[in-house]
Scaffold this active site. Structure first.
Site, PDB file in Angstrom:
ATOM      1  N   HIS B  55     -33.807  18.173 -15.939  1.00 28.63           N
ATOM      2  CA  HIS B  55     -32.597  18.102 -15.638  1.00 28.63           C
ATOM      3  C   HIS B  55     -31.809  18.304 -16.920  1.00 28.63           C
ATOM      4  O   HIS B  55     -32.218  17.858 -18.027  1.00 28.63           O
ATOM      5  CB  HIS B  55     -32.323  16.763 -14.966  1.00 28.63           C
ATOM      6  CG  HIS B  55     -32.876  16.430 -13.488  1.00 28.63           C
ATOM      7  ND1 HIS B  55     -32.676  15.243 -13.005  1.00 28.63           N
ATOM      8  CD2 HIS B  55     -33.627  17.219 -12.882  1.00 28.63           C
ATOM      9  CE1 HIS B  55     -33.279  15.513 -11.608  1.00 28.63           C
ATOM     10  NE2 HIS B  55     -33.868  16.673 -11.388  1.00 28.63           N
ATOM     11  N   GLU B  57     -29.403  16.350 -18.180  1.00 25.41           N
ATOM     12  CA  GLU B  57     -29.428  15.108 -19.169  1.00 25.41           C
ATOM     13  C   GLU B  57     -30.631  14.934 -19.758  1.00 25.41           C
ATOM     14  O   GLU B  57     -30.585  14.330 -21.068  1.00 25.41           O
ATOM     15  CB  GLU B  57     -29.236  13.896 -18.342  1.00 25.41           C
ATOM     16  CG  GLU B  57     -28.020  13.619 -17.250  1.00 25.41           C
ATOM     17  CD  GLU B  57     -28.375  14.262 -15.803  1.00 25.41           C
ATOM     18  OE1 GLU B  57     -28.967  15.285 -15.727  1.00 25.41           O
ATOM     19  OE2 GLU B  57     -28.225  13.517 -14.873  1.00 25.41           O
TER      20      GLU B  57
END
Lengths: 151, 151
Positions: B55, B57
């Site tokens: 992801h 992040e």
């Protein structure tokens, strides 16, 4: 008396002990494919790699996904020495792992039987079958001796 | 009328749009250090890298930790176009990020204001300050147009 552990959990414990020898919190993980072949084995390396995401389960999932050349580990199972945290539980869900086996519960950071109980959340879209307590005393002993030695 | 977005959120949106162009779910993330310098910018790459943990992040946290040569991102802030999931929320906590700013809430997978609300759990040992809704309409539009184009 100690229980006799499945070979795959013994392998996860060997990874955990190797992590302890590197000065890492001792957690180890193993992933097997649908035929029971080991496709990933890893220990915690957050300090060595300077990577807060480098928990044993995360490293094993990433290796297994490379090995299978797929971001989904369909029909694969995970053996891990400690109850997964929320980060690892969500990654287990995204990877579609079939079953997870863990040794020791983690009251402080666990997210399967403690805290957010991630697999029971409505926002969890795939939950593996969970088998816990497989090597619980060995897992507790490993953590206890690691943290005692660091005081 | 659209709100004028902070430059760092615009940079996160640029990462999200680049992810969409690669065929990935459009999410982008930026991390700045205590002086406001950008030390990581990343978009979602789960399909490209065949890595369920990739992801935006998570990739940004890993790059920032390498840049600072520390698994803790003390006094650093994260800008992200979508509410973090449980995996990313826990990683944010482990990395000790100071503040997170996100554009759009995620009812399906979000774990900050939805689902497990990870930062409010007793098993969450560091919670950042959270600022949400910064570019909410832009974030919704980006996701809507991405999923419409794939039908």
């Amino acid at each position: 008396m100690r229980e006799k552990l499945p070979e795959l959990m013994l392998l996860a414990f060997a990874e955990a002990k190797a992590a302890a020898e590197r000065g890492e919190v001792p957690v180890g993980a193993v992933i097997v494919d649908a035929s029971g072949h080991v496709i990933a084995a890893a220990g915690n390396r957050t300090l060595e790699l300077k990577d807060p995401t480098a928990h044993a389960e995360m490293l094993a999932i990433r290796v297994a996904a490379q090995t299978l050349s797929s971001e989904r580990l369909i029909d694969c199972d995970l053996y891990v020495t400690l109850e997964p945290c929320a980060m690892c539980a969500a990654a287990i869900s995204f990877a579609r792992l079939r079953r997870i086996y863990f040794a020791t519960g983690d009251e402080k950071m666990g997210a399967v039987e403690h805290g957010p109980r991630f697999f029971n959340q409505a926002t969890c879209h795939h939950a593996p079958d969970v088998y816990s307590g497989i090597g619980e005393s060995q897992g507790q002993e490993l953590l206890r001796s690691f943290f005692q030695s660091r005081r």
